[in-house]
Write an enzyme that holds these catalytic residues in place. Structure first.
Site, PDB file in Angstrom:
ATOM      1  N   LYS A  29     -14.184  -7.062  16.905  1.00 52.56           N
ATOM      2  CA  LYS A  29     -14.559  -5.565  16.898  1.00 52.56           C
ATOM      3  C   LYS A  29     -13.864  -4.557  16.103  1.00 52.56           C
ATOM      4  CE  LYS A  29     -10.744  -3.591  19.202  1.00 52.56           C
ATOM      5  NZ  LYS A  29     -10.788  -1.921  18.480  1.00 52.56           N
ATOM      6  N   ASN A  30     -12.937  -4.861  14.941  1.00 53.70           N
ATOM      7  CA  ASN A  30     -12.726  -4.314  14.133  1.00 53.70           C
ATOM      8  C   ASN A  30     -13.563  -4.493  12.598  1.00 53.70           C
ATOM      9  OD1 ASN A  30     -10.625  -2.887  16.088  1.00 53.70           O
ATOM     10  ND2 ASN A  30      -8.731  -4.144  14.904  1.00 53.70           N
ATOM     11  N   ARG A  43     -10.196   5.889  18.852  1.00 53.34           N
ATOM     12  CA  ARG A  43      -9.830   6.396  17.145  1.00 53.34           C
ATOM     13  C   ARG A  43     -10.997   6.076  16.160  1.00 53.34           C
ATOM     14  NH1 ARG A  43      -4.761   8.155  15.495  1.00 53.34           N
ATOM     15  NH2 ARG A  43      -4.684   7.615  13.118  1.00 53.34           N
ATOM     16  N   CYS A  89      -2.082   8.140  20.234  1.00 53.77           N
ATOM     17  CA  CYS A  89      -2.312   7.655  21.377  1.00 53.77           C
ATOM     18  C   CYS A  89      -1.164   6.335  21.641  1.00 53.77           C
ATOM     19  CB  CYS A  89      -3.977   6.777  20.650  1.00 53.77           C
ATOM     20  SG  CYS A  89      -2.942   5.245  19.495  1.00 53.77           S
ATOM     21  N   ARG A  94      -0.338   7.934  15.111  1.00 57.55           N
ATOM     22  CA  ARG A  94      -1.102   7.977  14.501  1.00 57.55           C
ATOM     23  C   ARG A  94      -1.606   9.147  13.252  1.00 57.55           C
ATOM     24  NH1 ARG A  94      -4.686   2.997  17.729  1.00 57.55           N
ATOM     25  NH2 ARG A  94      -5.123   2.948  15.450  1.00 57.55           N
ATOM     26  N   VAL A 116      -3.818  11.090  10.469  1.00 59.03           N
ATOM     27  CA  VAL A 116      -4.673  11.050   9.363  1.00 59.03           C
ATOM     28  C   VAL A 116      -4.660  11.627   7.830  1.00 59.03           C
ATOM     29  CG1 VAL A 116      -6.736  10.398  11.074  1.00 59.03           C
ATOM     30  CG2 VAL A 116      -6.266  12.653  10.466  1.00 59.03           C
ATOM     31  N   ASP A 117      -3.620  11.881   7.743  1.00 56.68           N
ATOM     32  CA  ASP A 117      -2.919  12.438   7.004  1.00 56.68           C
ATOM     33  C   ASP A 117      -3.932  11.658   5.689  1.00 56.68           C
ATOM     34  OD1 ASP A 117      -0.472  10.922   7.678  1.00 56.68           O
ATOM     35  OD2 ASP A 117      -0.301  11.162   6.028  1.00 56.68           O
ATOM     36  N   LEU A 118      -3.523  10.909   4.569  1.00 56.63           N
ATOM     37  CA  LEU A 118      -4.147   9.631   4.103  1.00 56.63           C
ATOM     38  C   LEU A 118      -5.624   9.630   3.989  1.00 56.63           C
ATOM     39  CD1 LEU A 118      -1.822   6.601   4.313  1.00 56.63           C
ATOM     40  CD2 LEU A 118      -1.274   8.910   3.631  1.00 56.63           C
ATOM     41  N   ASP A 152      -1.982  -6.742  15.481  1.00 54.44           N
ATOM     42  CA  ASP A 152      -2.623  -6.716  16.293  1.00 54.44           C
ATOM     43  C   ASP A 152      -2.139  -8.803  17.172  1.00 54.44           C
ATOM     44  OD1 ASP A 152      -3.837  -4.229  16.376  1.00 54.44           O
ATOM     45  OD2 ASP A 152      -5.842  -5.597  14.638  1.00 54.44           O
ATOM     46  N   ILE A 203       4.175  -1.950  11.874  1.00 57.43           N
ATOM     47  CA  ILE A 203       2.741  -1.505  11.812  1.00 57.43           C
ATOM     48  C   ILE A 203       3.073   0.323  12.246  1.00 57.43           C
ATOM     49  CG2 ILE A 203       0.322  -1.078  11.685  1.00 57.43           C
ATOM     50  CD1 ILE A 203       1.902  -3.037   9.533  1.00 57.43           C
ATOM     51  N   ARG A 233     -12.171  -2.843  26.091  1.00 57.25           N
ATOM     52  CA  ARG A 233     -12.781  -2.502  24.756  1.00 57.25           C
ATOM     53  C   ARG A 233     -12.699  -2.962  23.913  1.00 57.25           C
ATOM     54  NH1 ARG A 233      -8.664   2.082  22.788  1.00 57.25           N
ATOM     55  NH2 ARG A 233     -10.152   1.700  21.010  1.00 57.25           N
TER      56      ARG A 233
HETATM   57  C1  EPZ Z   1      -6.234  -0.410  12.082  1.00 58.33           C
HETATM   58  O1  EPZ Z   1      -6.769   0.590  12.451  1.00 58.33           O
HETATM   59  C2  EPZ Z   1      -7.601  -1.425  13.523  1.00 58.33           C
HETATM   60  N1  EPZ Z   1      -8.073  -0.298  14.417  1.00 58.33           N
HETATM   61  C3  EPZ Z   1      -5.607  -1.789  14.937  1.00 58.33           C
HETATM   62  O2  EPZ Z   1      -6.447  -2.538  15.844  1.00 58.33           O
HETATM   63  C4  EPZ Z   1      -4.700  -2.539  13.663  1.00 58.33           C
HETATM   64  O3  EPZ Z   1      -3.590  -2.631  14.023  1.00 58.33           O
HETATM   65  C5  EPZ Z   1      -4.508  -1.375  12.704  1.00 58.33           C
HETATM   66  O4  EPZ Z   1      -5.940  -0.615  11.765  1.00 58.33           O
HETATM   67  C6  EPZ Z   1      -3.871  -2.440  11.429  1.00 58.33           C
HETATM   68  O5  EPZ Z   1      -4.218  -3.513  11.083  1.00 58.33           O
HETATM   69  C7  EPZ Z   1      -9.277  -0.422  14.812  1.00 58.33           C
HETATM   70  O6  EPZ Z   1      -9.664  -1.588  12.703  1.00 58.33           O
HETATM   71  C8  EPZ Z   1     -10.606   0.449  14.912  1.00 58.33           C
HETATM   72  P1  EPZ Z   1      -3.767   1.785  10.335  1.00 58.33           P
HETATM   73  P2  EPZ Z   1      -6.287   2.129  12.138  1.00 58.33           P
HETATM   74  O7  EPZ Z   1      -4.460   3.569  10.098  1.00 58.33           O
HETATM   75  O8  EPZ Z   1      -7.044   2.486  11.005  1.00 58.33           O
HETATM   76  C9  EPZ Z   1      -0.220   5.275   9.716  1.00 58.33           C
HETATM   77  C10 EPZ Z   1      -6.369  -2.944  17.721  1.00 58.33           C
HETATM   78  O9  EPZ Z   1      -5.813  -2.611  19.083  1.00 58.33           O
HETATM   79  N2  EPZ Z   1      -1.202   5.965   8.821  1.00 58.33           N
HETATM   80  O10 EPZ Z   1      -4.236   0.608   9.458  1.00 58.33           O
HETATM   81  O11 EPZ Z   1      -5.748   2.935  12.710  1.00 58.33           O
HETATM   82  C11 EPZ Z   1      -0.339   4.581  11.152  1.00 58.33           C
HETATM   83  O12 EPZ Z   1       0.131   5.920  12.051  1.00 58.33           O
HETATM   84  C12 EPZ Z   1      -6.720  -1.238  16.757  1.00 58.33           C
HETATM   85  O13 EPZ Z   1      -7.856  -3.074  16.927  1.00 58.33           O
HETATM   86  C13 EPZ Z   1      -0.313   7.194   8.507  1.00 58.33           C
HETATM   87  O14 EPZ Z   1       0.105   7.349   8.922  1.00 58.33           O
HETATM   88  O15 EPZ Z   1      -4.558   1.640  11.156  1.00 58.33           O
HETATM   89  C14 EPZ Z   1      -0.163   3.149  10.837  1.00 58.33           C
HETATM   90  O16 EPZ Z   1       1.739   3.658  11.915  1.00 58.33           O
HETATM   91  C15 EPZ Z   1      -4.863  -0.765  17.105  1.00 58.33           C
HETATM   92  N3  EPZ Z   1      -1.227   8.466   8.006  1.00 58.33           N
HETATM   93  C16 EPZ Z   1       0.536   3.106  10.248  1.00 58.33           C
HETATM   94  O17 EPZ Z   1      -0.128   3.709   8.644  1.00 58.33           O
HETATM   95  C17 EPZ Z   1      -2.887   7.930   8.330  1.00 58.33           C
HETATM   96  O18 EPZ Z   1      -3.627   8.212   7.256  1.00 58.33           O
HETATM   97  C18 EPZ Z   1      -1.260   2.205   9.535  1.00 58.33           C
HETATM   98  O19 EPZ Z   1      -2.271   1.920  10.151  1.00 58.33           O
HETATM   99  C19 EPZ Z   1      -3.944   6.682   8.471  1.00 58.33           C
HETATM  100  C20 EPZ Z   1      -2.458   5.700   8.639  1.00 58.33           C
END
Ligand code: EPZ
Length: 424
Positions: free
Chosen positions: A22-23, A96, A120, A125, A127-129, A310, A332, A402
């Site tokens: 999925k991811n 998302r 969520c 979560r 999106v600043d990065l 996950d 995380i 999902r």
């Molecule tokens: C991906 O989410 C996956 N989603 C998640 O799977 C997975 O848990 C996660 O990566 C970590 O491995 C998909 O691939 C669709 P991140 P993502 O950006 O990209 C913070 C599932 O159950 N952050 O690596 O959203 C964030 O809040 C899902 O299948 C910022 O602060 O995760 C988190 O604490 C859920 N600012 C950390 O970074 C940003 O701009 C890592 O999140 C971006 C992220």
């Protein structure tokens, strides 16, 4: 709303096919926006999330068609022309990953208006990065009424992007945007997750010039145009891990089909520590649980190659009835423990201490009515239900739909007594 019912106590025996990831498939579908030619994704899982993203992409001008037989399906996504650059709140709020269209829209169409996804259940979560990275690539970004209004009138340009910490989503978006930017982009602290490798390899087939996949430094030399490609989506390591844990929790002996031991990554040594045997076979992996209780061990989640967040919830499901105490640390997401209260309703002994759950294994879990709160929390309840005495009823199963394809069918083929009660 549908419920899933599980009568516990049956060891899983047989073969569990592992679906496409999925991811990986979600960002792969988004990558189709980068080209006017067709992207054919073989082995796409049929999930609520892929159907939803198909809907989002159609709104932007994509033709999305499913092809193939059940069990080896695929998707053909072609965006001859981007007809809209707006991804509305009603669509983005549901999933998302829809927000990820921001990168390719900006790179190919020079503009985008994408709703902010909001928080969520598992955390805020932000999106600043993503936004910082796109700004460094020359994008103008404003916030208006809950939307990111982005433009890059003269196109994006390559940039040095040093992410302050690892983000899978930011890596996907920036890598995709950089593929069509003018010049070279270097992303440090990039995610090394297998799903990022998958997307990077597909982009390479489309003509992108990318180096460093699977490391924390990815370099992308932008090209002026990407072509179509045919790509087979990798199997889902999170589904494979969850099924391995389900087999272990049920004291079963079953095979994960179509995968090798690499798919388990850092879960493999953890499984061995708790008393699960793993045997690599041709094109499958045999997971052998044990009659006695498994041994508790502690884990801490981390970006790849660390223990996947996950898999944290399903792992906790197993630890609930292991012998001894397990400390489970989530590093995380700040709120990924919603399964705890539901597991406690099934007789688990868990206490929360900041980012760590302390699980003291009990001899037997008891069935209870419980509620799925997010995708991975839901599979933890399925695992607990398989091990529990009595019939567990799991509500809000749309979360499971999902991310887990044909879950009841796959598990019942291995002997599990699991069925869906449709809401009339
Ligand atoms: C991906 O989410 C996956 N989603 C998640 O799977 C997975 O848990 C996660 O990566 C970590 O491995 C998909 O691939 C669709 P991140 P993502 O950006 O990209 C913070 C599932 O159950 N952050 O690596 O959203 C964030 O809040 C899902 O299948 C910022 O602060 O995760 C988190 O604490 C859920 N600012 C950390 O970074 C940003 O701009 C890592 O999140 C971006 C992220």
């Amino acid at each position: 709303m549908d419920n899933i019912l599980i009568e516990g106590g049956v060891p899983l025996k047989g073969a569990l096919p592992i679906s496409g990831s999925k991811n990986a498939v979600l960002p792969l579908m988004v990558a189709a926006l980068l080209s006017d030619e067709a992207l054919i994704l073989q082995g796409t899982p049929r999930l609520a999330d892929t159907l939803h993203l198909a809907h989002v992409l159609r709104e932007l001008g994509a033709e999305v068609e499913a092809f193939g037989e059940a069990r080896d399906e695929g998707l053909r996504v072609q965006v001859r022309e981007i007809t809209s650059t707006r991804a509305p709140y009603e669509l983005v709020k549901k999933m998302r990953a829809s927000f990820w269209v921001l990168g390719p829209l900006l790179a190919r169409a020079g503009q985008a208006q994408v709703s902010l996804p909001g928080g969520c259940a598992i955390g805020t979560r932000p999106v600043d990065l993503y936004l910082q990275g796109l700004r460094l690539m020359g994008a103008q970004l404003d916030m208006e009424n809950g939307y990111v209004i982005a433009s890059a009138k003269n196109g994006l340009r390559g940039a040095q992007i040093d992410l302050p910490f690892i983000s899978v989503g930011a890596t996907h978006v920036l890598m995709q945007a950089a593929s069509l930017a003018d010049g070279e982009t270097c992303i440090t602290n990039a995610a090394a997750e297998p799903e990022v490798i998958d997307v990077g390899q597909c982009l390479q087939l489309m003509g992108a010039q990318i180096e460093g996949l699977g490391t924390n430094t990815i370099r992308i030399k932008g090209v002026s145009r990407l072509r179509g490609a045919t790509y087979r989506v990798a199997r889902d390591r999170i589904e494979a891990g969850a099924f391995a844990l389900a087999i272990a929790a049920s004291g079963g002996d079953a095979q994960l089909m179509g995968v090798n031991a690499d798919i388990l990554g850092s879960l493999r040594p953890v499984l061995e520590t708790i008393g699960v045997a793993i045997e690599a076979q041709e094109n499958s992996l045999r997971i052998i649980g044990q009659q006695d209780r498994l041994t508790a061990t502690s884990i801490s989640t981390a970006p790849y190659p660390g223990f996947a967040t996950d898999l944290q919830a399903p792992f906790m499901g197993v630890m609930c009835c292991a012998q001894g105490e397990s400390q489970i640390r989530e590093t995380i997401f700040e709120n990924r423990f919603m399964h705890v209260q539901e597991l406690v309703r099934m007789g688990a002994n868990i206490t929360l201490h900041g980012d760590t759950a302390r699980v003291r294994g009990v001899a037997q879990l008891q069935a209870a009515p419980v509620m799925a709160t997010d995708l991975r929390a839901s599979i933890a309840l399925v695992i607990a239900g398989l091990a529990a005495q009595g019939t567990t009823r799991i509500g809000r199963v749309y979360h499971l739909d999902r991310g887990y394809e044909r879950l009841e069918e796959k598990l019942s083929q291995c002997g599990a007594r699991i069925w869906r009660e449709r809401d009339s």
